[in-house]
Motif scaffolding. Structure first.
Motif, PDB file in Angstrom:
ATOM      1  N   LYS A   1      -8.126   1.886  -4.264  1.00 61.74           N
ATOM      2  CA  LYS A   1      -7.472   0.935  -3.350  1.00 61.74           C
ATOM      3  C   LYS A   1      -6.556  -0.040  -4.079  1.00 61.74           C
ATOM      4  CE  LYS A   1     -10.018   2.359   0.115  1.00 61.74           C
ATOM      5  NZ  LYS A   1      -9.532   3.328   1.016  1.00 61.74           N
ATOM      6  N   MET A   2      -5.850   0.460  -5.095  1.00 59.55           N
ATOM      7  CA  MET A   2      -4.913  -0.395  -5.823  1.00 59.55           C
ATOM      8  C   MET A   2      -3.593  -0.522  -5.083  1.00 59.55           C
ATOM      9  SD  MET A   2      -5.817   0.956  -9.628  1.00 59.55           S
ATOM     10  CE  MET A   2      -5.011  -0.309 -10.569  1.00 59.55           C
ATOM     11  N   LEU A   3      -3.278   0.462  -4.267  1.00 64.92           N
ATOM     12  CA  LEU A   3      -2.104   0.437  -3.391  1.00 64.92           C
ATOM     13  C   LEU A   3      -2.550   0.890  -2.006  1.00 64.92           C
ATOM     14  CD1 LEU A   3       0.776   2.129  -5.466  1.00 64.92           C
ATOM     15  CD2 LEU A   3       0.622  -0.259  -4.783  1.00 64.92           C
ATOM     16  N   PRO A   4      -1.851   0.476  -0.982  1.00 65.38           N
ATOM     17  CA  PRO A   4      -2.190   0.975   0.359  1.00 65.38           C
ATOM     18  C   PRO A   4      -2.061   2.503   0.421  1.00 65.38           C
ATOM     19  CG  PRO A   4      -0.712  -0.902   0.511  1.00 65.38           C
ATOM     20  CD  PRO A   4      -0.797  -0.540  -0.935  1.00 65.38           C
ATOM     21  N   ASP A   5      -2.878   3.098   1.273  1.00 69.34           N
ATOM     22  CA  ASP A   5      -2.923   4.562   1.371  1.00 69.34           C
ATOM     23  C   ASP A   5      -1.570   5.175   1.713  1.00 69.34           C
ATOM     24  OD1 ASP A   5      -5.543   4.714   0.659  1.00 69.34           O
ATOM     25  OD2 ASP A   5      -6.310   4.857   2.707  1.00 69.34           O
ATOM     26  N   HIS A   6      -0.823   4.532   2.607  1.00 69.70           N
ATOM     27  CA  HIS A   6       0.446   5.139   3.011  1.00 69.70           C
ATOM     28  C   HIS A   6       1.472   5.121   1.872  1.00 69.70           C
ATOM     29  CE1 HIS A   6       0.754   0.896   4.202  1.00 69.70           C
ATOM     30  NE2 HIS A   6       2.055   1.003   3.985  1.00 69.70           N
ATOM     31  N   TYR A   7       1.403   4.131   0.982  1.00 71.26           N
ATOM     32  CA  TYR A   7       2.271   4.146  -0.197  1.00 71.26           C
ATOM     33  C   TYR A   7       1.899   5.305  -1.120  1.00 71.26           C
ATOM     34  CZ  TYR A   7       3.823  -0.642   0.843  1.00 71.26           C
ATOM     35  OH  TYR A   7       4.351  -1.757   1.420  1.00 71.26           O
ATOM     36  N   CYS A   8       0.601   5.445  -1.357  1.00 72.42           N
ATOM     37  CA  CYS A   8       0.138   6.525  -2.234  1.00 72.42           C
ATOM     38  C   CYS A   8       0.473   7.890  -1.642  1.00 72.42           C
ATOM     39  CB  CYS A   8      -1.368   6.400  -2.459  1.00 72.42           C
ATOM     40  SG  CYS A   8      -1.824   4.926  -3.401  1.00 72.42           S
ATOM     41  N   ASP A   9       0.314   8.032  -0.331  1.00 72.57           N
ATOM     42  CA  ASP A   9       0.656   9.311   0.306  1.00 72.57           C
ATOM     43  C   ASP A   9       2.136   9.630   0.129  1.00 72.57           C
ATOM     44  OD1 ASP A   9      -1.958   9.642   1.115  1.00 72.57           O
ATOM     45  OD2 ASP A   9      -1.605   8.837   3.135  1.00 72.57           O
ATOM     46  N   TYR A  10       2.973   8.605   0.272  1.00 68.48           N
ATOM     47  CA  TYR A  10       4.414   8.808   0.096  1.00 68.48           C
ATOM     48  C   TYR A  10       4.726   9.230  -1.340  1.00 68.48           C
ATOM     49  CZ  TYR A  10       9.344   7.760  -0.523  1.00 68.48           C
ATOM     50  OH  TYR A  10      10.664   7.848  -0.841  1.00 68.48           O
ATOM     51  N   LEU A  11       4.140   8.509  -2.300  1.00 69.25           N
ATOM     52  CA  LEU A  11       4.405   8.836  -3.706  1.00 69.25           C
ATOM     53  C   LEU A  11       3.880  10.223  -4.062  1.00 69.25           C
ATOM     54  CD1 LEU A  11       3.625   5.403  -5.373  1.00 69.25           C
ATOM     55  CD2 LEU A  11       5.867   6.492  -5.125  1.00 69.25           C
ATOM     56  N   LEU A  12       2.710  10.577  -3.542  1.00 64.81           N
ATOM     57  CA  LEU A  12       2.161  11.906  -3.809  1.00 64.81           C
ATOM     58  C   LEU A  12       3.045  12.996  -3.211  1.00 64.81           C
ATOM     59  CD1 LEU A  12      -1.651  11.293  -3.325  1.00 64.81           C
ATOM     60  CD2 LEU A  12      -0.500  11.950  -5.440  1.00 64.81           C
ATOM     61  N   ALA A  13       3.533  12.762  -2.007  1.00 62.39           N
ATOM     62  CA  ALA A  13       4.430  13.745  -1.387  1.00 62.39           C
ATOM     63  C   ALA A  13       5.730  13.850  -2.169  1.00 62.39           C
ATOM     64  CB  ALA A  13       4.713  13.356   0.059  1.00 62.39           C
ATOM     65  N   LEU A  14       6.184  12.732  -2.683  1.00 58.49           N
ATOM     66  CA  LEU A  14       7.428  12.726  -3.449  1.00 58.49           C
ATOM     67  C   LEU A  14       7.281  13.485  -4.770  1.00 58.49           C
ATOM     68  CD1 LEU A  14      10.331  11.506  -3.596  1.00 58.49           C
ATOM     69  CD2 LEU A  14       9.304   9.606  -4.842  1.00 58.49           C
ATOM     70  N   TYR A  15       6.230  13.184  -5.508  1.00 60.08           N
ATOM     71  CA  TYR A  15       6.076  13.804  -6.825  1.00 60.08           C
ATOM     72  C   TYR A  15       5.531  15.231  -6.770  1.00 60.08           C
ATOM     73  CZ  TYR A  15       7.325   9.573  -9.265  1.00 60.08           C
ATOM     74  OH  TYR A  15       8.020   8.503  -9.755  1.00 60.08           O
ATOM     75  N   SER A  16       4.766  15.538  -5.752  1.00 62.10           N
ATOM     76  CA  SER A  16       4.243  16.913  -5.660  1.00 62.10           C
ATOM     77  C   SER A  16       5.154  17.799  -4.828  1.00 62.10           C
ATOM     78  CB  SER A  16       2.852  16.900  -5.047  1.00 62.10           C
ATOM     79  OG  SER A  16       2.925  16.539  -3.691  1.00 62.10           O
ATOM     80  N   GLU A  17       6.211  17.219  -4.311  1.00 66.26           N
ATOM     81  CA  GLU A  17       7.186  17.931  -3.484  1.00 66.26           C
ATOM     82  C   GLU A  17       6.524  18.556  -2.261  1.00 66.26           C
ATOM     83  OE1 GLU A  17       8.912  20.581  -6.327  1.00 66.26           O
ATOM     84  OE2 GLU A  17       9.938  18.959  -7.376  1.00 66.26           O
ATOM     85  N   GLY A  18       5.558  17.804  -1.693  1.00 60.05           N
ATOM     86  CA  GLY A  18       4.909  18.217  -0.450  1.00 60.05           C
ATOM     87  C   GLY A  18       3.788  19.214  -0.605  1.00 60.05           C
ATOM     88  N   GLU A  19       3.456  19.616  -1.813  1.00 66.22           N
ATOM     89  CA  GLU A  19       2.430  20.639  -2.011  1.00 66.22           C
ATOM     90  C   GLU A  19       1.016  20.093  -1.883  1.00 66.22           C
ATOM     91  OE1 GLU A  19       3.157  22.494  -5.740  1.00 66.22           O
ATOM     92  OE2 GLU A  19       5.170  23.129  -5.193  1.00 66.22           O
ATOM     93  N   LEU A  20       0.791  18.815  -2.156  1.00 68.86           N
ATOM     94  CA  LEU A  20      -0.558  18.258  -2.151  1.00 68.86           C
ATOM     95  C   LEU A  20      -1.020  17.769  -0.781  1.00 68.86           C
ATOM     96  CD1 LEU A  20      -0.791  16.169  -5.435  1.00 68.86           C
ATOM     97  CD2 LEU A  20      -1.906  18.303  -4.900  1.00 68.86           C
ATOM     98  N   ASN A  21      -0.139  17.705   0.197  1.00 65.08           N
ATOM     99  CA  ASN A  21      -0.512  17.134   1.485  1.00 65.08           C
ATOM    100  C   ASN A  21      -1.688  17.851   2.127  1.00 65.08           C
ATOM    101  OD1 ASN A  21       1.287  15.057   1.461  1.00 65.08           O
ATOM    102  ND2 ASN A  21       2.872  16.164   2.586  1.00 65.08           N
ATOM    103  N   ASN A  22      -1.669  19.180   2.150  1.00 64.49           N
ATOM    104  CA  ASN A  22      -2.759  19.925   2.766  1.00 64.49           C
ATOM    105  C   ASN A  22      -4.048  19.774   1.973  1.00 64.49           C
ATOM    106  OD1 ASN A  22      -1.092  20.829   4.795  1.00 64.49           O
ATOM    107  ND2 ASN A  22      -0.534  22.707   3.701  1.00 64.49           N
ATOM    108  N   GLU A  23      -3.954  19.801   0.643  1.00 67.47           N
ATOM    109  CA  GLU A  23      -5.135  19.645  -0.181  1.00 67.47           C
ATOM    110  C   GLU A  23      -5.745  18.267  -0.007  1.00 67.47           C
ATOM    111  OE1 GLU A  23      -4.242  20.582  -4.245  1.00 67.47           O
ATOM    112  OE2 GLU A  23      -3.171  22.405  -3.690  1.00 67.47           O
ATOM    113  N   LEU A  24      -4.906  17.233   0.035  1.00 64.78           N
ATOM    114  CA  LEU A  24      -5.404  15.870   0.188  1.00 64.78           C
ATOM    115  C   LEU A  24      -6.031  15.648   1.548  1.00 64.78           C
ATOM    116  CD1 LEU A  24      -2.588  13.776  -1.513  1.00 64.78           C
ATOM    117  CD2 LEU A  24      -4.879  14.224  -2.351  1.00 64.78           C
ATOM    118  N   SER A  25      -5.469  16.222   2.599  1.00 65.63           N
ATOM    119  CA  SER A  25      -6.067  16.038   3.919  1.00 65.63           C
ATOM    120  C   SER A  25      -7.442  16.688   3.986  1.00 65.63           C
ATOM    121  CB  SER A  25      -5.155  16.589   5.013  1.00 65.63           C
ATOM    122  OG  SER A  25      -5.034  17.985   4.893  1.00 65.63           O
ATOM    123  N   ASN A  26      -7.627  17.838   3.336  1.00 69.04           N
ATOM    124  CA  ASN A  26      -8.937  18.478   3.297  1.00 69.04           C
ATOM    125  C   ASN A  26      -9.933  17.646   2.494  1.00 69.04           C
ATOM    126  OD1 ASN A  26      -8.070  20.613   4.844  1.00 69.04           O
ATOM    127  ND2 ASN A  26      -7.583  21.913   3.080  1.00 69.04           N
TER     128      ASN A  26
END
Length: 178
Positions: free
Chosen positions: A20-45
């Protein structure tokens, strides 16, 4: 950017999100940016599994407190004041957990439901001991509990508390009239 650098950045962002060092929506955005959208499904699971485990833990805590409460009231020879203090501590503990998790988690209403149930058990126990099964005192206590449920449901926008309060009041009125 090479893949080893991306992995380090992604692990760091996941660490920020978990702690919880950053809000979840910031982290989700950064993860989508750096993983180029590949981690979204894995993270939701992963998030679904985490929430499922937390729900199981919450449900276990609630069931354990209810079982201990029944045990304390009906199967022990503890003093009335000690029984009352134990149940009051359980209710306060559940309310504190509800307030704490209301800002962090999805499953916080389970603590409010448990606290309401234990408060009902506590108040009926007190009326039973202090007023020697006086029906008027019991009806007043049940009315008070239903009113608290109705008020809590309206204030916290929890529909099941509103429904429980209204149904409880209706059943109490029907029982008194008949």
């Amino acid at each position: 950017m090479d893949s080893s650098r991306k992995e380090v950045i992604i692990k760091e962002i996941m660490y920020w999100k978990d702690h919880k060092m950053l809000p979840d929506h910031y982290c989700d955005y950064l993860l989508a940016l750096y993983s180029e959208g590949e981690l979204n499904n894995e993270l939701s699971n992963v998030n679904k599994r985490k929430h499922g485990k937390k729900f199981g833990i919450f449900l276990f805590i609630l069931c354990l407190l209810v079982i201990i409460s029944f045990f304390v009231i009906y199967f022990t020879e503890l003093a009335f004041i000690l029984q009352t203090m134990i149940l009051t501590c359980f209710v306060v503990f559940l309310l504190i957990l509800g307030f704490y998790y209301s800002k962090k988690e999805f499953w916080y209403p389970i603590f409010y439901i448990g606290a309401a149930f234990l408060f009902l058990l506590l108040s009926v126990h007190i009326i039973d001991k202090e007023f020697n099964n006086n029906p008027l005192a019991l009806y007043t206590t049940l009315f008070f509990n239903c009113f608290i449920w109705l008020l809590t449901g309206w204030r916290l926008r929890l529909l099941y508390f509103v429904i429980s309060g209204v149904l409880g009041l209706l059943l109490l009125i029907i029982y008194i009239v008949i």
